[in-house]
Design an enzyme around this catalytic site. Structure first.
Site, PDB file in Angstrom:
ATOM      1  N   HIS A 203     -27.685  -7.580  -9.315  1.00 26.62           N
ATOM      2  CA  HIS A 203     -28.268  -6.793  -8.230  1.00 26.62           C
ATOM      3  C   HIS A 203     -29.543  -6.145  -8.785  1.00 26.62           C
ATOM      4  CE1 HIS A 203     -28.591  -3.214  -5.580  1.00 26.62           C
ATOM      5  NE2 HIS A 203     -27.814  -3.844  -4.711  1.00 26.62           N
TER       6      HIS A 203
ATOM      7  N   ASP B 106     -21.455  -3.604 -14.686  1.00 27.22           N
ATOM      8  CA  ASP B 106     -21.698  -3.084 -13.336  1.00 27.22           C
ATOM      9  C   ASP B 106     -20.474  -3.425 -12.491  1.00 27.22           C
ATOM     10  OD1 ASP B 106     -22.420  -2.607 -10.726  1.00 27.22           O
ATOM     11  OD2 ASP B 106     -24.315  -3.709 -10.825  1.00 27.22           O
TER      12      ASP B 106
ATOM     13  N   GLN C  86     -19.114  -4.030  -7.427  1.00 28.59           N
ATOM     14  CA  GLN C  86     -18.420  -4.962  -6.528  1.00 28.59           C
ATOM     15  C   GLN C  86     -17.043  -5.347  -7.037  1.00 28.59           C
ATOM     16  OE1 GLN C  86     -19.367  -5.755  -3.560  1.00 28.59           O
ATOM     17  NE2 GLN C  86     -21.513  -5.121  -3.593  1.00 28.59           N
TER      18      GLN C  86
ATOM     19  N   LYS D 257     -18.527   1.981  -1.960  1.00 25.50           N
ATOM     20  CA  LYS D 257     -18.008   0.610  -1.882  1.00 25.50           C
ATOM     21  C   LYS D 257     -16.512   0.578  -2.155  1.00 25.50           C
ATOM     22  CE  LYS D 257     -22.418  -1.337  -3.421  1.00 25.50           C
ATOM     23  NZ  LYS D 257     -23.051  -1.887  -2.235  1.00 25.50           N
TER      24      LYS D 257
ATOM     25  N   CYS E 252     -30.405  -7.518  -1.987  1.00 23.97           N
ATOM     26  CA  CYS E 252     -30.897  -6.846  -3.209  1.00 23.97           C
ATOM     27  C   CYS E 252     -30.559  -7.673  -4.441  1.00 23.97           C
ATOM     28  CB  CYS E 252     -30.324  -5.446  -3.347  1.00 23.97           C
ATOM     29  SG  CYS E 252     -30.869  -4.339  -2.057  1.00 23.97           S
TER      30      CYS E 252
HETATM   31  C1  PLP Z   1     -23.359  -5.405  -7.960  1.00 22.05           C
HETATM   32  C2  PLP Z   1     -24.043  -4.161  -7.492  1.00 22.05           C
HETATM   33  N1  PLP Z   1     -24.576  -3.324  -8.379  1.00 22.05           N
HETATM   34  C3  PLP Z   1     -25.199  -2.190  -8.006  1.00 22.05           C
HETATM   35  C4  PLP Z   1     -25.319  -1.864  -6.675  1.00 22.05           C
HETATM   36  C5  PLP Z   1     -26.023  -0.605  -6.287  1.00 22.05           C
HETATM   37  O1  PLP Z   1     -25.113   0.252  -5.652  1.00 22.05           O
HETATM   38  P1  PLP Z   1     -25.643   1.577  -4.969  1.00 22.05           P
HETATM   39  O2  PLP Z   1     -26.701   1.157  -3.984  1.00 22.05           O
HETATM   40  O3  PLP Z   1     -24.442   2.124  -4.323  1.00 22.05           O
HETATM   41  O4  PLP Z   1     -26.201   2.451  -6.046  1.00 22.05           O
HETATM   42  C6  PLP Z   1     -24.798  -2.720  -5.700  1.00 22.05           C
HETATM   43  C7  PLP Z   1     -24.943  -2.430  -4.266  1.00 22.05           C
HETATM   44  O5  PLP Z   1     -24.831  -3.308  -3.432  1.00 22.05           O
HETATM   45  C8  PLP Z   1     -24.134  -3.897  -6.122  1.00 22.05           C
HETATM   46  O6  PLP Z   1     -23.600  -4.739  -5.246  1.00 22.05           O
END
Ligand code: PLP
Length: 647
Positions: free
Chosen positions: A364, A441, A444, A467, A605
């Site tokens: 992401h 990370d 998800q 999430k 994203c």
């Molecule tokens: C894999 C992953 N990492 C990071 C993020 C960023 O999350 P946030 O926008 O809640 O900070 C997302 C958001 O979709 C994501 O899917």
């Protein structure tokens, strides 16, 4: 957990019940004590007590003998707070998926102000990216092909960060390569996938049956919204697979009753954000109605309540991801802020010119851009683990990329665009062997699978509350205690200091050092409630159920003429990305919306991975445990209608 209440101000026991579901108690004595306390609190005449042969001792001192009449009878399987001496269950002995009281408001609450049923439950720069051009067609980087080294120009250089060269490729794709992977055939029925294993049989002699959580032969407990989770999952024994009653679960989510464009809402945009159970909504309302105060400062009652609630949420996170201590849990706004914190603190301290940071092609933007910025600042090099055409990491390439220059490996556990599950244990182990730090990370992954950061071995793990069925604006950085201790603060201000003079400041140890200013207290508490909720359902139940949804939807979607699945890894979680002949993804998204079906259409994203696969955008339905096969059928039939309209 530390209690922040001033001494001598212990409130009366709360009349609000909360649930304590213990799935894996440590020893028989504790089980007996808990069971005894439970039976002691049962209204007289509750069936089954005598038959169980457990003597009901008198109520422990200080606990209420009766429940508030407004609560009515206590349904089977619920253990009211106050009837179980929770303090007698050592935190360390509470198993990972046991139900905590961590975010249960145990303070005194005026009954009149908490209506029955509403009590909170338990509580590239393109010029800089030398490999795969962002707009390269699929296959431009062959599996095992050149490893994409990413160099980043000096920060502030006049280079656009991520504009693809040339016009974006169309996302209208031919149907030449409809997915025909073997994993789509021989699909077991959903019943087979979801039902308990046949050989489960009766519990083994001597196996704890935890009868006080459920008596299989007893008549069904009266439905009481305060105990809805027990209706959703019937706990039997910890080694059994309880059936998952999705319809009961759905009742916990008020928004799922919405109608959109005249149709019942189908929420298939869970990878973007999840919906919130009533227990989370009510917990936040409860905080503002009864606990609201700044934390850690004033020595008054509400400061004690809010501080306790906030720290209980931290405890809930600690337990949920298997951290060693609450000191390893830093509250931030979300995964994005978490990764930025790590880049700006650990990164600035440890990354030097010539060092290498390794990410994957699946990331992401939140796990790309902060590292580009750090590389620009320090002169470090960003390298990328490539993927194959199904969206799976090329582990041999990963091994090849690691060297003594590698200082950090930062990889997602589940791709938000494709759903690929990455082999994080192996990734972390290899990173450590190379002498690098590993960040996972988990944005998800935590909503879909049980996570144990210690088993993964990660030095850092980040995720976002929203999430995970919790509120927006709250997230978590887990940092291994040793690594965190070595990190400087990134923001200065109140809360994070231990002493300030005009000449210098002394900082708190972690996690306070990283929580400058007034944090998002209420939403941290809401996150604690969300964790309590998913733990009550059981992460294994959630994973199993969602896997069934994915297995149900995948072949049906792939069979629609003109549909091409994007991301077909062998190991996937809850995301189905696709494109469709004759339609832009956005057109598909709009058509589904007309039928009340919410999916994401766009780049998610995660532009680098979509461009690696020759696309600028996909349609992305993503599932959660409250989705159903009927909802999938509704989406499939609308997509079939769109497919027919093209021909
Ligand atoms: C894999 C992953 N990492 C990071 C993020 C960023 O999350 P946030 O926008 O809640 O900070 C997302 C958001 O979709 C994501 O899917």
């Amino acid at each position: 957990m530390t209690t922040h209440r001033p001494t001598g101000s212990e409130p009366p026991a709360s009349p609000i019940p909360a649930e304590t579901t213990v799935l894996n108690l440590p020893d028989e004595a504790t089980i007996n004590r808990l069971a005894g306390a439970f039976f002691a609190a049962l209204p007289s005449g509750m069936p089954g007590v005598a038959a169980l042969g457990v003597a009901a001792p008198s109520s422990p001192a200080g606990l209420p003998d009766t429940f508030p009449s407004a609560l009515g009878s206590v349904p089977t399987g619920s253990v009211p707070v106050g009837s179980v001496p929770t303090s007698s269950v050592p935190t360390s002995s509470v198993p990972t998926r046991s139900v905590p009281t961590s975010s249960v408001p145990t303070r005194s609450v005026p009954t009149s102000s908490v209506p029955t049923g509403s009590a909170p439950q338990s509580s590239s720069a393109p010029g800089a990216v030398s490999a795969p051009r962002s707009s390269a067609p699929q296959g431009a980087v062959p599996p095992g092909g050149p490893t994409p080294d990413v160099t980043v120009p000096a920060w502030g250089a006049d280079v656009p960060m991520s504009t693809p060269s040339g016009p974006p490729p169309t996302s209208t794709v031919r149907n030449a390569d409809i997915h025909t992977d073997p994993f789509l055939v021989g699909l077991p029925s959903l019943e087979q996938v979801l039902s308990p294993p046949r050989d489960a049989g009766p519990p083994a002699v001597g196996a704890p049956e935890f009868y006080f959580l459920e008596r299989p032969q007893a008549p069904a407990a009266p439905v009481n919204s305060q105990f809805y989770f027990l209706d959703a999952v019937r706990h039997r024994a910890p080694d059994r697979h309880p059936p998952f009653d999705v319809h009961a679960v759905r009742n916990d989510f008020p928004i799922l009753s919405e109608r959109v464009n005249g149709h019942p809402l189908v929420w298939f945009d869970n990878a973007a954000t999840t919906q919130k159970p009533r227990s989370v909504i009510e917990r936040i309302a409860y905080f503002y109605e009864h606990e609201n105060s700044n934390i850690h400062r004033a020595a008054h009652e509400l400061a004690a309540r809010s501080t306790d609630a906030y720290e209980r949420a931290r405890d809930a996170v600690t337990r949920f991801i298997g951290a060693s201590s609450a000191q390893e849990i830093v509250f931030v706004r979300g995964a994005t802020e978490g990764i930025n914190l790590i880049a700006q603190t650990w990164g600035r301290k440890h990354i030097r010119e010539g060092d290498e940071i390794l990410i994957s092609h699946l990331e992401h933007h939140a796990n790309i851009v902060p590292w580009q910025m750090l590389c620009a600042e320090t002169g470090a090099l960003l390298k990328v683990i490539p993927v194959d055409d199904r969206g799976q990491l090329l582990m041999d390439e990963y091994t090849r990329l690691l060297s003594d220059r590698t200082k950090l490996v930062s990889v997602t556990q589940v791709s938000n665009a494709l759903g690929t599950i990455t082999p994080v244990h192996e990734i972390v182990a290899q990173a450590h062997r190379a002498g690098a730090i590993a960040l996972i990370d988990g944005a998800q992954s935590v909503p879909h699978t049980a996570v144990d950061v210690r088993s993964i071995g990660a030095d850092f793990f980040v995720f976002s509350g929203h999430k995970l069925f919790g509120p927006t604006g709250i997230g978590v950085v887990y940092g291994n205690a040793e690594v965190l201790r070595d990190m400087p603060p990134w923001q200065g201000g109140g809360n994070m200091i231990s002493d300030v003079t005009l000449e210098r400041s002394l900082f708190q140890p972690p996690p306070g050092r990283f929580e400058a200013g007034t944090g998002n207290i209420a939403d941290a508490v809401g996150l604690g409630a969300a964790i309590d909720y998913v733990e009550r359902l059981g992460m294994d139940n959630i994973s199993r159920y969602e896997h069934g949804l994915l297995e149900y939807a995948t072949p049906r979607l792939a069979a629609i003429p003109g549909v091409r699945l994007v991301g077909t890894a062998a190991d996937k979680a809850s995301v189905l990305s696709f494109v469709m002949d004759g339609y832009e993804p956005l057109e598909v998204g709009k058509a589904l919306n007309e039928k009340g079906i919410a999916v994401r259409a766009g780049h998610h994203c995660a532009q680098p991975i979509l461009r690696r696969l020759g696309l600028e955008a996909t349609v992305r339905p993503s599932f959660a445990f409250y989705n159903t096969c009927e909802e999938i059928d509704r989406m499939i039939s609308e997509l079939e209608r769109l497919a027919r309209a093209v021909r």
